[in-house]
Design a protein around this motif. Sequence first.
Motif, short mmCIF file in Angstrom:
data_model
loop_
_atom_site.label_atom_id
_atom_site.label_comp_id
_atom_site.label_asym_id
_atom_site.label_seq_id
_atom_site.Cartn_x
_atom_site.Cartn_y
_atom_site.Cartn_z
N LYS A 242 -9.79 -55.48 -13.60
CA LYS A 242 -10.24 -54.95 -12.30
C LYS A 242 -10.02 -53.44 -12.22
O LYS A 242 -10.86 -52.71 -11.67
N TYR A 243 -8.91 -52.97 -12.75
CA TYR A 243 -8.69 -51.52 -12.80
C TYR A 243 -9.75 -50.86 -13.68
O TYR A 243 -10.33 -49.83 -13.32
N ALA A 244 -10.01 -51.45 -14.85
CA ALA A 244 -11.00 -50.89 -15.77
C ALA A 244 -12.38 -50.82 -15.13
O ALA A 244 -13.14 -49.85 -15.35
N ASN A 245 -12.73 -51.82 -14.34
CA ASN A 245 -14.03 -51.81 -13.66
C ASN A 245 -14.13 -50.62 -12.71
O ASN A 245 -15.18 -49.96 -12.61
N PHE A 266 -7.94 -43.35 -19.16
CA PHE A 266 -7.47 -44.40 -18.27
C PHE A 266 -7.27 -43.91 -16.83
O PHE A 266 -7.10 -44.70 -15.92
N VAL A 267 -7.34 -42.61 -16.61
CA VAL A 267 -7.30 -42.07 -15.25
C VAL A 267 -8.03 -40.72 -15.27
O VAL A 267 -8.07 -40.03 -16.29
N MET A 268 -8.62 -40.40 -14.13
CA MET A 268 -9.33 -39.12 -14.02
C MET A 268 -8.66 -38.24 -12.98
O MET A 268 -8.15 -38.73 -11.98
N LEU A 269 -8.65 -36.95 -13.25
CA LEU A 269 -8.19 -35.95 -12.31
C LEU A 269 -9.41 -35.17 -11.82
O LEU A 269 -10.23 -34.73 -12.63
N LYS A 270 -9.51 -35.01 -10.51
CA LYS A 270 -10.67 -34.33 -9.94
C LYS A 270 -10.19 -33.29 -8.93
O LYS A 270 -9.37 -33.60 -8.07
N GLU A 271 -10.67 -32.06 -9.09
CA GLU A 271 -10.31 -31.01 -8.14
C GLU A 271 -11.11 -31.24 -6.86
O GLU A 271 -12.31 -31.04 -6.81
N ASP A 273 -10.61 -31.61 -2.31
CA ASP A 273 -9.75 -31.43 -1.14
C ASP A 273 -9.51 -32.72 -0.37
O ASP A 273 -8.71 -32.73 0.57
N LYS A 274 -10.19 -33.79 -0.74
CA LYS A 274 -10.03 -35.05 -0.01
C LYS A 274 -8.63 -35.61 -0.21
O LYS A 274 -8.05 -35.54 -1.29
N LEU A 275 -8.11 -36.19 0.86
CA LEU A 275 -6.78 -36.79 0.81
C LEU A 275 -6.80 -38.10 0.03
O LEU A 275 -5.94 -38.34 -0.83
N PHE A 276 -7.76 -38.94 0.31
CA PHE A 276 -7.89 -40.23 -0.35
C PHE A 276 -8.76 -40.08 -1.60
O PHE A 276 -9.76 -39.38 -1.57
N SER A 277 -8.37 -40.76 -2.65
CA SER A 277 -9.18 -40.74 -3.87
C SER A 277 -9.53 -42.18 -4.25
O SER A 277 -8.80 -43.12 -3.91
N PRO A 278 -10.63 -42.37 -4.98
CA PRO A 278 -10.96 -43.72 -5.45
C PRO A 278 -9.91 -44.21 -6.44
O PRO A 278 -9.22 -43.41 -7.09
N LEU A 279 -9.79 -45.52 -6.57
CA LEU A 279 -8.88 -46.09 -7.55
C LEU A 279 -9.24 -45.60 -8.94
O LEU A 279 -10.43 -45.53 -9.29
N SER A 280 -8.25 -45.21 -9.71
CA SER A 280 -8.38 -44.65 -11.07
C SER A 280 -8.65 -43.16 -11.07
O SER A 280 -8.83 -42.56 -12.12
N VAL A 281 -8.65 -42.54 -9.88
CA VAL A 281 -8.88 -41.10 -9.75
C VAL A 281 -7.75 -40.49 -8.94
O VAL A 281 -7.32 -41.06 -7.93
N ILE A 282 -7.25 -39.34 -9.38
CA ILE A 282 -6.26 -38.58 -8.62
C ILE A 282 -6.89 -37.25 -8.23
O ILE A 282 -7.34 -36.49 -9.10
N ASN A 283 -6.96 -36.97 -6.94
CA ASN A 283 -7.45 -35.67 -6.49
C ASN A 283 -6.34 -34.64 -6.61
O ASN A 283 -5.16 -34.95 -6.38
#
Length: 344
Positions: A242-245, A266-271, A273-283
């Motif tokens: 489910k995480y991989a999806n 296995f995880v993405m970092l995205k620059e 300004d949003k507080l919430f990020s999609p699962l598997s993504v860290i803003n």
Amino acid sequence: MNIENQVLGLIKLSDYIRAYLAKSTEEFNEDDSEFELLLKKSEIENPWFTIDNQKIAFQQWANLLTEQNIRNWIKDYSVSQISKRVGLILAGNIPLVGWHDVISVVLSNHIPVIKLSSKDKYVIPFLLKKWKEFSGDQVEYEFVDKLENFDAVIATGSNNTARYLEYYFKNHLNIIRKNRTSVAVLKGNETEEELKLLADDIFQYFGLGCRNVTRIFIPEDFLIDRLFESFIGYKDIINHHKYANNYDYNRAVYLLNQDKFWDNNFVMLKEDDKLFSPLSVINFSRYSSVDDVKKFITENEENIQCIVAKDELGFDSIHFGEAQNPGLDTYADNVDTMKFLEIV
């Protein structure tokens, strides 16, 4: 109901959980086998609730529910002389997320009327059954499919659900909780060990809790590679289907949109300004002044559960690695549940 017996029963329950976690399956008694089976059923019906993650939650609660912690917590609150029925609509995003509400209602001398989450419907009934047994039948509770005949309500849901709940329960005393998330503020001088602990704050329970960090503030000269290096202990998370999806979907969207992002498979970092990020993504965002970070946090205060940062940065923060280890006196949405239950 006898509060003292309830407290002693809760301590025995904590001891039972601790003993269960220390046993091998060959040492299980009948109760232990029943408990283990419920964990397996929970994982089958809700794959986010892996056996390992459920046991992490149990260990945290076993460590928390010591006699000293319980008595220090409840000593500053008055116990209701008249038991009222308190409706609980429990969330199911991470294991045992509603357990704090349940024990708060019971130790306030009220009766929890519980609507379980469909995602977490096996373990809490077992724990309550054992607590009642350990307390000499001094714990009263009820499970329902629909809340009726109650004096107050504590409900947790999404922001959309919360609007409906606020309307539906407008004539009752209530606590209605909404979506929240957590942030981390890095100074730049964090040790490798601190950054590895930050990885726990991000990835534990797959990042599904309101106390999981989804947004990081970093100094302008901070190297992104340092974060990826600290995350490597969680590389196997991508093996969870489910995480991989989620990871595959979000990566495909970013590629199609030609968005800029950093990826370690296995995880993405995205620059962003949003507080919430999609699962598997860290803003993340870079800052030149801590005051800018404080301004953002103040403006988004109602959506932030906790801040992970060094004390020297001047935030009302918690230490790295502690996001998923709240104390008994730490309340969701910063609303004191026990104070609320005093006036029910």
